[in-house]
Design an enzyme around this catalytic site. Structure first.
Site, mmCIF file in Angstrom:
data_model
loop_
_atom_site.group_PDB
_atom_site.id
_atom_site.type_symbol
_atom_site.label_atom_id
_atom_site.label_comp_id
_atom_site.label_asym_id
_atom_site.label_seq_id
_atom_site.Cartn_x
_atom_site.Cartn_y
_atom_site.Cartn_z
ATOM 1 N N SER A 100 -23.759 -1.209 10.425
ATOM 2 C CA SER A 100 -22.874 -0.060 10.563
ATOM 3 C C SER A 100 -21.754 -0.078 9.529
ATOM 4 O O SER A 100 -22.018 -0.030 8.350
ATOM 5 C CB SER A 100 -22.328 -0.048 11.996
ATOM 6 O OG SER A 100 -21.779 1.190 12.284
ATOM 7 N N ASP A 244 -20.524 6.802 7.707
ATOM 8 C CA ASP A 244 -20.644 5.373 7.453
ATOM 9 C C ASP A 244 -22.094 5.049 7.097
ATOM 10 O O ASP A 244 -22.910 5.960 6.911
ATOM 11 C CB ASP A 244 -20.091 4.549 8.631
ATOM 12 C CG ASP A 244 -20.947 4.659 9.886
ATOM 13 O OD1 ASP A 244 -21.829 5.534 9.930
ATOM 14 O OD2 ASP A 244 -20.726 3.872 10.821
ATOM 15 N N ASP A 246 -24.706 3.916 8.583
ATOM 16 C CA ASP A 246 -25.838 4.296 9.436
ATOM 17 C C ASP A 246 -25.638 5.659 10.077
ATOM 18 O O ASP A 246 -26.384 6.046 10.973
ATOM 19 C CB ASP A 246 -26.117 3.227 10.489
ATOM 20 C CG ASP A 246 -24.911 2.951 11.373
ATOM 21 O OD1 ASP A 246 -23.832 3.498 11.086
ATOM 22 O OD2 ASP A 246 -25.050 2.190 12.341
ATOM 23 N N ASP A 248 -23.542 7.040 12.147
ATOM 24 C CA ASP A 248 -23.089 7.351 13.508
ATOM 25 C C ASP A 248 -21.625 7.802 13.515
ATOM 26 O O ASP A 248 -21.225 8.565 14.374
ATOM 27 C CB ASP A 248 -23.370 6.212 14.506
ATOM 28 C CG ASP A 248 -22.787 4.878 14.096
ATOM 29 O OD1 ASP A 248 -22.147 4.802 13.028
ATOM 30 O OD2 ASP A 248 -22.978 3.899 14.845
#
Lengths: 456, 454
Positions: A100, A244, A246, A248
């Site tokens: 992440s 970011d 990933d 999310d």
């Protein structure tokens, strides 16, 4: 120099440093444990753009196939796409390979339940028990899992968002927003630009490559968004979005090229929630009071949970929430799915901006003035317990909430939240007040109380 | 019984039982450590576990910082040629060769395309057991890519060594049984390239093996029927990864695996290539007869295992080498047992003569008998040592006794060879003599001697 232990195995997944603790042995072990835990079916696997993702992907595919699970390999994919795909194809579960917002050298696995939600803590405990016993189900060569890919998974996920936005698409398109998006060369690269174009926006994408490495620290906090701020000013854009690694989490830059505090993605998304979608808002104890302000305006209850996506998601499910999320930029739109989704966040915010008219700065100024400040203190989990006891003592005269750590609310609406982190050996301190200096004072007072206790 | 065998030839085991993802990741991580990063080529045969194993191998190699090039489903000799002719530091063939479908294995290949020899394999095993693996940091990880032309380049290399005009002039009809293995595409491809007509069976690489993938006589009934039904001039049976070849003559007869190396030797010596012939200790003595017929050419015998044969062939600048199991090696092409190259050379031999049946009939043949005695490994070597101490039998010529790898006694027209199996808890006894009765007698004699000594 003391040994720095980088492996973190816990209920929120496993995390480590590549070349140290994030090894193929660890990964293939967890893949077999997850396959054994699920007892067959399909597992959806995706990764962010970190270079170590390829190694990890192969270890997971190998381990899962060996336990007889079929694997649906999404390659590089946003976490919300992986979660969406788990539900869409009726998979037994999913694994996201992503650290992440952590730096490049880290990587991690996040395990997804068949309902598309991250494993709840009790489920994660079960998985860990299977891993530690290492008595995996391995099938014979005739029953090994099959490997398939699904290059269209992200499009199907994003198409569902567009469907849910429905007729409001016309409303957004009419404004002909000019948007700059910073994909951080992450899993959203190549996806966000066409997605926003489908909403009728003119889109400038920066850091839009999957194989160039992160151009900035991937956590979308204001101090990392200088390039996006400049690009918004240069292109005269109406808004800037930062994702970011990933995809999310989401952050906002105003038309003036100013990065807003990380709470604003959720604040704007709540403010844009349609009256036709009933239910409370759910957020964490560490999120801005602006959510309460919106709740009052819209006549909705605001429920607060301990920090952590799964805590918010569970409360949202129980209370049929209209919207929820975390102040760190994670917007959860339950009509789509119960997970943080930066794409859903962008769609909701653009809808809100289109409906209310005006600029992002004007929208921001429509809330009671305030400032949120944060701090972190290195502290082992064991010592953190005694620190928290001492703080409860120190603030015993105030109005306190002991749901998670210590939360203090003062009559003027300012608040302080101190809690040990779930994932790192630190104590986090967050304070919000009417202006920056007042918030800093609350924060510093807490830091001094911590230091005074530890100094004894 | 634990089916896992981690030894000189690589890591081999049964899927779902012993060749687990953990073993595969550790073994390939050890190999990546052994070659200190660098470029590694990998391929696999068509068995259903290939994909699972492939992904575990990739994880181990990538974690060690290797750059991996994936040749996909491809004959092992093509992988060995690609490693040899590129700047790769090594390779891993994912194949259990002629073993049944539930087996798989990792076979480590060094930079010159030859399997690791015993000293090198020992070093790799030490790394495997010590688990002190090379761990590349995130910025030292290398990419992985695909090579889809290695199999075709291998065919080019074979065709370049053959007299294709001669072969083409005969317009031969050739039947092949590819056992749905790695040669399914390449065997017909080579035949078309050298001007043969093809009738191919079992060429579906996504289908299971239609019979055991060992090209031994008992697995050739389908091919023999195909040769007879189509009137083919020759039939060839491949194993799963393309190192061993079985032969069927135009009348449907199968002369046996030992004939393959005899035909290859006859071809290369007829052409007049310089250098000795290299075969292992249990290959038919017909090879010596053929070498003698071509002007007393030298034959060198090695221990059992492709690595020994390949390395000896390289060091002694051999003209041809191989094993009685149907694997032949042509140094002008490659230092690997290569069924496709073997087929090409046999067809060239046939093209220059009347027919395959005629060539086979012209070569010397002996009767071979093989037996195996179950014996726990820790007793087996003691039994062999006691057998050695008993000395040569009366019929043997002491000057020809070989005690290096097992025990081999010989005279002018017969031999017996006793060794401990490298892969199973067995003592193997093999004998060859002019008649079946004589070779069976030799095996019986030695089996009873060993039973007495265990």
């Amino acid at each position: 120099m003391p040994t720095v232990r980088t492996l973190k195995t816990g209920v929120s997944g496993i995390r480590g440093v590549v070349g140290e603790s994030f090894t193929p042995q660890l990964l293939v072990g967890f893949a077999q444990a997850f396959g054994t835990y699920l007892d067959g079916g399909t597992v959806v696997v995706g990764r962010d753009t970190r270079p170590s993702g390829e190694m990890a992907r192969n270890a997971l595919i190998g381990g899962l196939l060996a336990t007889g699970c079929d694997v649906l390999d999404l390659g590089i994919a946003p976490v919300p796409t992986i979660q969406h795909t788990v539900r869409r194809v009726g998979a037994s579960g999913g694994i996201a390979i992503t650290a992440s917002h952590n730096p490049q050298e880290w990587n991690a696995l996040k395990f997804i339940h068949r309902d598309g939600v991250m494993l709840r803590p009790y489920q994660a405990e079960e998985l860990l028990a299977v891993y530690y016993q290492a008595n995996y189900t391995l099938v014979g060569s005739g029953r090994l899992g099959k490997l398939e890919s699904d290059p269209g998974a992200a499009r199907k996920h994003l198409d569902e968002i567009l469907d849910l936005v429905g007729p409001d698409k016309e409303l957004i398109a009419k404004r002909r927003f000019r948007v700059v998006v910073d994909c951080c060369n992450g899993a959203a690269a190549g996806l966000t630009q066409p997605f926003l174009r489908s909403l009728g926006c003119e889109v400038i994408a920066i850091n839009n490559s999957r194989d160039r490495g992160f151009p900035r620290p991937p956590e979308p906090v204001p101090q990392h968004l200088g390039q996006l701020e400049a690009a918004v000013r240069e292109h005269g854009a109406d808004i800037g979005f930062a994702q970011d690694a990933d995809a999310d989490r989401l952050a906002i830059v105003t038309e003036a090229g100013v990065a807003l505090g990380e709470d604003f993605a959720l604040v704007f998304a709540c403010d844009a929630t349609d009256p036709s979608e009933p239910g409370p808002f759910v957020t964490t104890l560490s999120t801005s009071r602006m959510i309460d302000e919106i709740g009052e305006r819209q006549g909705r209850q605001v429920l607060r949970t301990p920090v952590g996506e799964i805590n918010v998601v569970e409360a949202m499910r129980r209370h049929n929430a209209a919207l929820g999320g975390e102040g760190s930029g994670g917007v959860i739109w339950p009509r789509l799915q119960l997970c943080r989704d930066s794409f859903a966040g962008m769609a909701l915010i653009l809808r809100g901006l289109a409906r209310r008219g005006g600029t992002v700065t004007e929208w921001k100024d429509s809330f009671r003035p305030g400032a949120v400040v944060r701090a972190r203190v290195d502290c082992s989990a064991a010592e953190a317990q005694s620190v928290m006891m001492a703080l409860r003592e120190a603030y015993s005269g105030e109005q306190v909430d002991l749901t998670e750590g210590l939360r203090v609310v003062w009559p003027d609406g300012s608040w302080l939240h101190v809690r040990p982190s779930n994932t790192e050996a630190i104590i986090r301190v967050v304070a919000e007040a009417d202006d920056e200096s007042a918030a800093q004072a609350l924060r510093d007072q807490a830091l001094e109380a911590i230091a005074a206790h530890r100094g004894r | 019984m634990n089916s896992l065998r981690i030894a000189i030839g690589g890591a081999r085991g049964v899927i779902g039982e012993s060749l687990t993802p953990d073993v595969i990741v550790n073994y390939s991580h050890a190999f990546g450590t052994y070659v200190e990063g660098g470029r590694v080529l990998i391929s696999r045969d068509t068995r259903p576990s290939g994909q699972m194993v492939h992904h575990c191998v990739l994880a181990g190699l990538l974690a060690a910082g290797c750059e991996v090039v994936d040749l996909g489903v491809c004959p092992t000799p093509a992988l060995q040629l690609a490693v040899r002719t590129s700047d790769a530091v090594g390779g891993i063939a994912i194949t259990a060769g002629h073993n049944p479908t539930e087996w798989n294995a990792l076979k480590p290949i060094r930079a010159d395309g030859i399997f690791l020899n015993s000293a090198q394999a020992g070093e790799l095993l030490d790394i495997y057991h010590q688990r002190d693996f090379r761990k590349a940091t995130w910025d030292a990880l290398k990419p992985y890519s695909h090579d889809v032309v290695a199999g075709l380049q291998h065919l080019d290399a074979i065709a370049a060594e053959l007299d294709t005009d001669l072969i083409r002039s005969r317009n031969l009809l050739v039947a092949v049984d590819c056992v749905n293995g790695a040669c399914s595409e390449y065997a017909p491809g080579l035949l078309e390239r050298i001007g043969c007509r093809v009738v191919a069976m079992n060429t579906e690489t996504d289908q299971p093996f239609p019979h055991q993938p060992e090209p031994a006589a008992e697995n050739l009934s389908q091919l023999r029927a195909l040769v007879q039904a189509t009137g083919a001039d020759a039939g060839f049976a491949f194993d799963a990864d393309g190192d061993r070849l079985g032969v069927v003559c135009e009348d449907g007869s199968a002369p046996g695996e030992e004939m393959t190396i005899c035909l290859a030797t006859e071809m290369i010596l007829s052409r007049g290539d310089p250098g000795p012939v290299v075969v292992n200790l249990c290959t038919t003595q017909a090879v010596e007869d053929i070498a003698a017929a071509h002007g007393d050419r030298e034959v060198i015998r090695t221990g059992i295992g492709q690595a020994y044969v390949s390395e000896q062939a390289l060091n002694s600048r051999a003209c041809v080498a191989g094993e009685g199991s149907g694997g032949c090696l042509f140094p002008r092409i490659n230092y690997a047992n290569d069924s496709l190259a073997t087929m090409g050379h046999i067809l060239q031999l046939v093209a220059g003569r009347t027919s395959l049946r005629e060539v086979v009939a012209s070569l010397p043949r002996y009767a071979m008998t093989k037996a195996a005695l179950p014996c726990r490994t820790h007793n087996a070597f003691s039994a062999l040592e006691r057998l050695r101490e008993e000395g040569e039998p009366a019929w043997a010529d002491p000057a020809q006794t070989e005690l290096a790898d097992g025990i081999k006694y010989r005279n002018r027209d017969r031999w017996v060879y006793v060794r401990v199996s490298a892969t199973e808890p067995l003592i193997r006894v093999i004998a060859e003599a002019p008649t079946q009765g004589e070779s069976e007698w030799l095996v019986r004699e030695f089996l009873s001697a060993i039973r007495r000594l265990i």
